[in-house]
Design an enzyme around this catalytic site. Structure first.
Site, PDB file in Angstrom:
ATOM      1  CG  ASP A   1     -69.449 -38.764  -3.440  1.00 42.53           C
ATOM      2  OD1 ASP A   1     -69.879 -37.957  -2.599  1.00 42.53           O
ATOM      3  OD2 ASP A   1     -68.347 -38.632  -4.006  1.00 42.53           O
TER       4      ASP A   1
ATOM      5  CB  CYS B   1     -69.190 -30.780   1.847  1.00 46.59           C
ATOM      6  SG  CYS B   1     -70.785 -30.596   2.658  1.00 46.59           S
TER       7      CYS B   1
ATOM      8  CE1 TYR C   1     -65.710 -37.197  -0.216  1.00 48.07           C
ATOM      9  CE2 TYR C   1     -67.133 -35.694   0.986  1.00 48.07           C
ATOM     10  CZ  TYR C   1     -66.946 -36.888   0.318  1.00 48.07           C
ATOM     11  OH  TYR C   1     -67.990 -37.767   0.188  1.00 48.07           O
TER      12      TYR C   1
ATOM     13  CE1 TYR D   1     -63.039 -35.802  -3.137  1.00 48.61           C
ATOM     14  CE2 TYR D   1     -62.789 -38.182  -3.027  1.00 48.61           C
ATOM     15  CZ  TYR D   1     -63.500 -37.065  -3.435  1.00 48.61           C
ATOM     16  OH  TYR D   1     -64.662 -37.213  -4.159  1.00 48.61           O
TER      17      TYR D   1
ATOM     18  CD  GLU E   1     -70.129 -34.365   3.598  1.00 49.23           C
ATOM     19  OE1 GLU E   1     -70.025 -35.573   3.799  1.00 49.23           O
ATOM     20  OE2 GLU E   1     -69.900 -33.843   2.491  1.00 49.23           O
TER      21      GLU E   1
END
Length: 577
Positions: free
Chosen positions: A69, A176, A180, A207, A249
């Site tokens: 990440d 993305c 998340y 998140y 993703e």
């Protein structure tokens, strides 16, 4: 569409709004998310995210994810730099700069993970896996003006032209962020608010936080602004970039290294030498968008003679199209009224309470009698008389199946290292309609168990060869299929349905999954002690129970059914991404 006996289920899918039809005034970011939201399910159901949600993800797997990440976020930060250079508006430049600062803050947060979990990023620096690299290459190529299928972007000279690159870049980044935010909220919803011992609570809190949700909304609003002046063709490019980013993703989460037992995808737990996956599915409104009775009614009405036409010699005498439409209307109203009354009668036969399969089966005998009488009325009315087999097959080819249904079955029957058989159990009056619907998708291998038209030289006599008319008939067919396997392999049965007619099979299967549950199914099931558990929630609970080295029993507790919002959930759970 003609009026016909009503569908067995008319309620939208559980827990998810219908997608596809989006208002024209909705921005490109929301429009794209609504269109591709179901793709996010494949990320949610990956072994990595399931284990993270359950709290038993091994630390080395989380460490590897964090290291990947970091590379991911560094690419984001660089892409923002390139986008800022392309923006021609000071406010846009400031907004992009703020988004880049947020990414740097997120990288700083990863530093806290390093300290808390003892992650040595130095050791991981050179080990970028292929899935991470694919997204990085895709994003930086887009930010450099090298959008696939769009020529000459890298040579754009004027500030206005360069804003296209900024818009395209944000189109490749926005999904993305939204994904998340989606994952954070889904995992947060399953966490016990009083339980602070979840090892990855900090990740989930970040998140799912209002701050991250606001940051996501910020990039979406900026994408909408930068896209406002683009042509329809250019907006299509953004949509394609959005879809590709969602795909990459999912591959990113799917590629995370796990050396532990997980409950999904289901097929990996089945040794083809020892086990067989038995997939069972209803057809009407489980697989289809429209009930088959309405389709058969339409065929009969459209192909019927006009009032002033007389049959030629040798033709089966048929009602006129006007008389057919009126007769279908009468049958439909009668079915609706009596079906609702039948459900009330079923509910009144038992006081409810604890789950009791035998009591439910006895109560549903009333529904079985009702369905048989309703079918007898259709036959006696003659409304199906004269329908041509070729017209039925053509109609089957045009049937719209639920999004993801065809691809699920295609992937299931062609899956390597998986012994699987698929059986469709349906009340449909005409098995040829079902066979044609699946054959058009290359699914001739499916086993169809339904009623059949009686033909004379490919013309329906109006009779129905009645085989599957009720929940009792479906259960009998289900049991007979399992018994007929005739070898020593262990069968794992999964039944997918949407209505009261599927209830007994759903409960008898090892795993029963309700897709698009009707209100009558929920009401009747709850009355008889049936529990409905969202599939992802149920999988997280199963993952918490998962112990390395122990055999895993997938048989659900008596009276427990899972609910899925779409075929994407079924695909992600059973077959993976």
């Amino acid at each position: 569409m003609a009026t016909a006996p009503p569908p067995r289920s008319t309620t939208p899918s559980i827990g998810v709004p219908a997608v596809g039809a989006v208002a024209n005034d909705v921005g490109i970011s929301r429009r794209s998310w609504n269109k591709f939201k179901r793709d996010s399910i494949f990320s949610l159901f990956t072994p990595f995210v399931l284990s993270l949600a359950a709290g038993n993800l091994r630390l080395e797997a989380f460490r590897h994810y964090i290291s990947q990440d970091v590379h991911f976020l560094q690419a984001f930060a660089h892409a923002y730099e390139l986008s800022e250079e392309c923006a021609d508006d000071d406010d846009d430049k400031i907004a992009i700069s703020e988004l880049r600062k947020n990414i740097l803050k997120e990288l700083h947060m990863h530093d806290s993970y390093v300290q808390e979990w003892g992650i040595d990023l130095g050791k991981e620096e050179s080990s970028v896996n292929s899935a991470t690299q694919k997204y990085i290459d895709f994003l930086l190529a887009t930010a450099s003006g090298k959008v696939e299928g769009v020529k000459g972007l890298g040579k754009l000279a004027t500030p206005f032209e360069k804003t296209k690159i900024a818009a395209y870049t944000l189109g490749a980044m926005t999904p993305c962020m939204r994904l998340y935010a989606f994952l954070g909220k889904e995992l947060k919803a399953l966490a016990d608010p009083d339980l602070n011992t979840h090892p990855y609570k900090k990740w989930i809190d970040n998140y799912s936080s209002e701050g991250f949700q606001a940051c996501t909304l910020q990039i979406e609003e900026l994408l909408d602004k930068l896209s406002a002046s683009l042509t329809g063709e250019e907006l299509d490019v953004i949509e394609k970039l959005y879809k590709q980013a969602m795909k990459l993703e999912t591959e990113f989460f799917g590629a995370q290294t796990l050396s532990q037992k997980t409950v999904a995808p289901l097929w990996k737990e089945l040794n083809p030498e020892e086990s067989r996956l038995m997939l069972f599915s209803d057809f009407d409104l489980t697989c289809t968008v429209v009930d088959s009775s309405a389709i058969l009614a339409e065929i009969a009405i459209v192909t019927a003679p006009k009032s002033d036409q007389s049959p030629t010699d040798g033709q089966i005498t048929r009602m006129s199209s006007a008389d057919l439409r009126n007769t279908w209307g009468v049958l439909s109203r009668q079915y609706t009224e009596e079906y609702e009354q039948c459900i009330e009668n079923v509910l009144s036969t038992d006081k409810g309470g604890e789950f009791n399969f035998e009591a439910l089966q006895t109560a549903l005998e009333l529904l079985a009698d009702f369905e048989k009488k309703a079918n007898a009325r259709v036959i006696d009315s003659g409304v199906l008389k004269g329908v041509n087999l070729e017209d039925v097959r053509k109609a089957g080819e045009r049937i719209i199946l639920q999004d993801g249904c065809t691809s699920f079955f295609q992937n299931a029957v062609h899956k390597e290292n998986l012994d699987v058989t698929v059986h469709v159990l349906s009340y449909c009056w005409c098995g040829d309609l079902i066979r044609s619907a699946f054959s058009s998708g290359g699914l001739d291998a499916l086993n169809i168990h339904a009623n059949e038209f009686s033909y004379e030289e490919s013309i329906s006599t109006g009779e129905i060869i009645r085989k599957v008319e009720s929940p009792i008939d479906k259960l009998q067919a289900f049991d007979e299929i399992l018994v007929s396997c005739g070898d020593n392999k262990k069968n794992l049965s999964v039944y997918i349905g949407d209505s009261v007619g599927d209830l007994l099979c759903l409960l008898k299967a090892d795993i029963g999954i309700v897709v698009g549950s009707s209100s009558s199914l929920r009401r009747l099931g709850s009355h008889f002690g049936v529990s409905f558990v969202p599939l992802f929630e149920g999988l997280v609970k199963k993952q918490r129970e998962c112990v390395e080295g122990d055999s895993f029993n997938w048989k659900a507790k008596p009276g427990v059914l899972y609910t899925a919002s779409s075929w994407s959930e079924l695909h992600a759970f059973i077959l993976g991404c």
